[in-house]
Design a protein around this motif. Sequence first.
Motif, short mmCIF file in Angstrom:
data_model
loop_
_atom_site.label_atom_id
_atom_site.label_comp_id
_atom_site.label_asym_id
_atom_site.label_seq_id
_atom_site.Cartn_x
_atom_site.Cartn_y
_atom_site.Cartn_z
N ARG A 93 0.78 -1.19 -0.11
CA ARG A 93 0.03 0.06 0.03
C ARG A 93 0.80 1.31 0.03
O ARG A 93 0.54 2.25 -0.51
CB ARG A 93 -1.00 0.06 1.18
N GLU A 94 2.01 1.34 0.90
CA GLU A 94 2.73 2.45 0.89
C GLU A 94 3.72 2.79 -0.35
O GLU A 94 4.58 3.65 -0.73
CB GLU A 94 3.55 2.39 2.00
N GLY A 95 3.51 1.70 -1.41
CA GLY A 95 4.42 1.73 -2.74
C GLY A 95 5.68 1.15 -2.69
O GLY A 95 6.87 1.30 -3.34
N ASP A 96 6.11 0.58 -1.41
CA ASP A 96 7.42 -0.08 -1.40
C ASP A 96 7.20 -1.46 -2.09
O ASP A 96 6.32 -2.26 -2.27
CB ASP A 96 7.50 -0.80 0.05
N ILE A 97 8.55 -1.68 -2.92
CA ILE A 97 8.53 -2.62 -3.81
C ILE A 97 8.97 -3.99 -3.17
O ILE A 97 9.86 -4.41 -2.53
CB ILE A 97 9.72 -2.71 -4.90
N ILE A 98 7.86 -5.11 -3.08
CA ILE A 98 8.04 -6.25 -2.27
C ILE A 98 8.76 -7.36 -3.12
O ILE A 98 9.73 -7.98 -2.51
CB ILE A 98 6.83 -6.65 -2.05
N SER A 99 8.35 -7.32 -4.65
CA SER A 99 9.27 -8.07 -5.17
C SER A 99 9.46 -7.49 -6.81
O SER A 99 8.46 -6.74 -7.21
CB SER A 99 8.27 -9.40 -5.53
N PHE A 100 10.72 -7.78 -7.18
CA PHE A 100 10.95 -7.21 -8.64
C PHE A 100 11.87 -8.07 -9.25
O PHE A 100 12.55 -8.70 -8.84
CB PHE A 100 11.56 -5.91 -8.41
N PRO A 101 11.70 -8.09 -10.64
CA PRO A 101 12.48 -8.96 -11.35
C PRO A 101 14.23 -8.88 -11.10
O PRO A 101 15.05 -9.71 -11.27
CB PRO A 101 12.20 -8.94 -12.73
N ILE A 102 14.67 -7.65 -10.90
CA ILE A 102 15.88 -7.22 -10.66
C ILE A 102 15.99 -7.02 -8.99
O ILE A 102 15.22 -6.13 -8.48
CB ILE A 102 16.36 -5.95 -11.39
N GLU A 103 16.69 -7.86 -8.32
CA GLU A 103 16.85 -7.90 -6.94
C GLU A 103 17.22 -6.58 -6.32
O GLU A 103 16.98 -5.97 -5.17
CB GLU A 103 17.81 -9.00 -6.33
N TYR A 158 16.58 -3.51 -6.99
CA TYR A 158 15.33 -2.49 -6.89
C TYR A 158 14.30 -3.06 -5.50
O TYR A 158 13.42 -2.44 -5.34
CB TYR A 158 14.66 -2.36 -8.27
N VAL A 159 14.38 -4.15 -5.18
CA VAL A 159 13.55 -4.68 -4.05
C VAL A 159 13.77 -3.85 -2.90
O VAL A 159 14.85 -3.50 -2.61
CB VAL A 159 13.90 -6.40 -3.73
N GLY A 160 12.75 -3.49 -2.46
CA GLY A 160 12.83 -2.51 -1.34
C GLY A 160 12.65 -1.09 -1.48
O GLY A 160 12.40 -0.33 -0.52
N GLN A 161 12.71 -0.67 -2.60
CA GLN A 161 12.70 0.86 -2.96
C GLN A 161 11.38 1.18 -3.06
O GLN A 161 10.56 0.52 -3.02
CB GLN A 161 13.25 0.96 -4.22
N ASN A 162 11.03 2.37 -3.15
CA ASN A 162 9.81 3.13 -3.10
C ASN A 162 9.44 3.63 -4.47
O ASN A 162 10.21 4.48 -4.79
CB ASN A 162 9.48 4.05 -1.93
N LEU A 163 8.07 3.58 -4.90
CA LEU A 163 8.01 4.00 -6.14
C LEU A 163 7.71 5.47 -6.05
O LEU A 163 8.03 6.53 -7.10
CB LEU A 163 6.28 3.53 -6.73
N TYR A 164 7.00 6.01 -4.91
CA TYR A 164 6.74 7.55 -4.92
C TYR A 164 8.01 8.54 -4.55
O TYR A 164 8.90 8.00 -4.09
CB TYR A 164 5.69 7.64 -3.80
N HIS A 165 7.88 9.60 -4.98
CA HIS A 165 9.02 10.62 -4.76
C HIS A 165 8.44 11.53 -3.58
O HIS A 165 8.64 12.63 -3.49
CB HIS A 165 9.22 11.46 -5.93
N GLY A 166 7.76 10.96 -2.71
CA GLY A 166 7.15 11.89 -1.57
C GLY A 166 5.91 12.20 -1.78
O GLY A 166 5.21 12.68 -0.74
N ASP A 167 5.40 12.16 -2.91
CA ASP A 167 3.94 12.45 -3.20
C ASP A 167 3.20 11.43 -3.56
O ASP A 167 2.96 10.60 -4.31
CB ASP A 167 3.74 13.19 -4.55
N ARG A 168 2.38 11.08 -2.29
CA ARG A 168 1.56 9.84 -2.29
C ARG A 168 0.20 10.27 -2.80
O ARG A 168 -0.70 9.31 -2.79
CB ARG A 168 1.34 9.39 -0.74
N GLU A 169 -0.17 11.40 -3.34
CA GLU A 169 -1.36 11.68 -4.01
C GLU A 169 -1.60 11.14 -5.37
O GLU A 169 -2.83 10.86 -5.78
CB GLU A 169 -1.80 12.99 -3.98
N GLU A 170 -0.36 10.84 -6.23
CA GLU A 170 -0.75 10.31 -7.50
C GLU A 170 -0.82 8.74 -7.54
O GLU A 170 -0.52 8.14 -6.32
CB GLU A 170 0.81 10.35 -8.29
N SER A 171 -1.37 8.31 -8.44
CA SER A 171 -1.75 6.79 -8.49
C SER A 171 -0.77 5.88 -8.65
O SER A 171 0.46 6.32 -9.08
CB SER A 171 -2.82 6.53 -9.71
#
Length: 603
Positions: A237-247, A249-262
């Motif tokens: 829910r928080e945008g944290d990457i739980i699983s990714f094809p490239i290890e 990037y696992v654990g990084q967050n999609l958002y740049h601090g702006d949680r309003e975007e989809s």
Amino acid sequence: MLHKKVVKKFLSLNLFPKLMMMLLLISILPIFLIQFISCKINTSTIEKQTKELIMANLRQSSNSVEEFFHAYDKIIMDMYTDSSYIDNLKYINVWDSKNYYTAKHQIEEKLENIAYVYSEILGIAIVGLNGDAAFYDTVTVSGEESFCFDVDNIRINDMFKDSLNVKHAIYSNTIHISDSDYGSKNCFYIAHQLTDFNNYKNGPVGSVILCIDENALRNVYSAGVDFNSNVTFLVNREGDIISFPIEAYVGQNLYHGDREESVEEAAKEFFQDNNFMNSSRLEVHTGSIKDGVFTLVHVQNLTYALRDVKNISRIIILIGILVGMVCIMISMSFAAITDQSVKKIIHAMGKADQGDYDVRISLEGKDEFARIAHHFNDMIVRMKKSNQQEKEALVRKKNAEIKSLEAQINPHFLYNTLDAINWVAVEHEEFQISKMLIHLAAILRYSIQRCNETVMIQEELEYLEKYIYLQQQRFCDSFQYRIHIDEALNYGRIHKLLIQPLIENAIIHGFPGSTGQDEIDIVIKKQEDTYIQIQVKDNGKGMPRKLAEQFNNYDYRKDRIETSIGVRNVITRLKLYYGDNSYFHMASGEQGTTVTIVIPYEI
């Protein structure tokens, strides 16, 4: 203004130059339109199919991930329903030195069995309220040393503490664990409290914590992943990457601090920031997992999917040029042939317009122009005859037939009626004679006036009652009659004298019957809202079945039945008046005869 002049000039041209210009334009125009239209169609089709494929793959992957997590829900549910876990936890929670290690050993044996069945489980632990843990670790293959759990500090673990306060499962972010002896792995944790159902009011008795290999989760959804074309990964829910094809990037967050975007917008920015796929045309679709706890994100590179469209467009252009050249050649030949055919037709039409009805068009072949010529020749022949005169002659013939049929009734009836009046005058008083004469006059007036017209059913019934009265007088009241009619039908319309011949047929040919009391029933009712059904029933002696069938199949145009002129009269008039919208049927037996006619309901 210029446009109008061009159109006017074009319309003033002969057919041959018009056809040439139009066919050439149609031949050349596709060369310029085919590329545009085909590119649009191909691109649209490929995009549509790609999106459909994306959604299908996403649904399949979402179901697979859902099943992946459902397996661990089942493990936790099995622990809930297995009372041995709760019973052994009681000894661990109260520090029962006598049973403590036995209970812990029994739990570890059961946990080892679970870990053996589910290879993606790196570790599984049962933690008591005081932080005492019984675990089994598949990395260390031990219940004493753990790669997954910090056993000494598990009592202060946030997931453990949070799980004791909520009823649902808690999921951690993906964590990278590294050990000099056992290597490194990415894993995430699932924690859920354990409760004694027999004493649920006392609260939880401990917690179960699963350590899951992130690589196993990735294998569930990553089939068909190609970084040039498409990528699928899992976030919380928080945008944290739980699983990714490239290890990495696992654990990084999609958002740049702006949680309003989809999530879709954040995923596009994340891919652009990390130069994945190097495309500005990214199609992002998402699927909810565990009621929104996780989101499966699928990113598709549409530029890569449409890479072959340009090559297809070039091929289509070349084909269009070849087709255009062939069309030019065909159009010139077709225009010349068409022009010749049209000129012949126009020439013949001009002569016909001047009154020459012997003109004919001679065209070979079976195309449209040949058929036009054939129909023109037939039309010229028919024009020598007057269609209007033929129609009027048919109308006159029809009216003459109807009047002739109606005329058959009156003399026949008048003869018998006058004969009856003669005997009444001899045998009875003059008042009855007067009444009969009045009825006879009314009948004759009704029969002669407005011949071949429709009247209200009420008028027809008044005439019938007068007619039946005279027949009763003629036959000394030897029969009775009844009329049954829906009152709403009184104002419906019917052609005159349709019912009377059927009554006369019953009186003359059906009576006397075998019952000793001759009766006629006249039933008029509505049928299916659009028709009127009229039945004339008698209890007379009936007629042979073969004769009744002859009436039912009677064709006035060719059949000849030498008896029952009145019945034949009714059948013929029904066909002349109503055509196929009418119906006639006669049923006869030992109990009498029933004649049914059906006509359209008219007002």
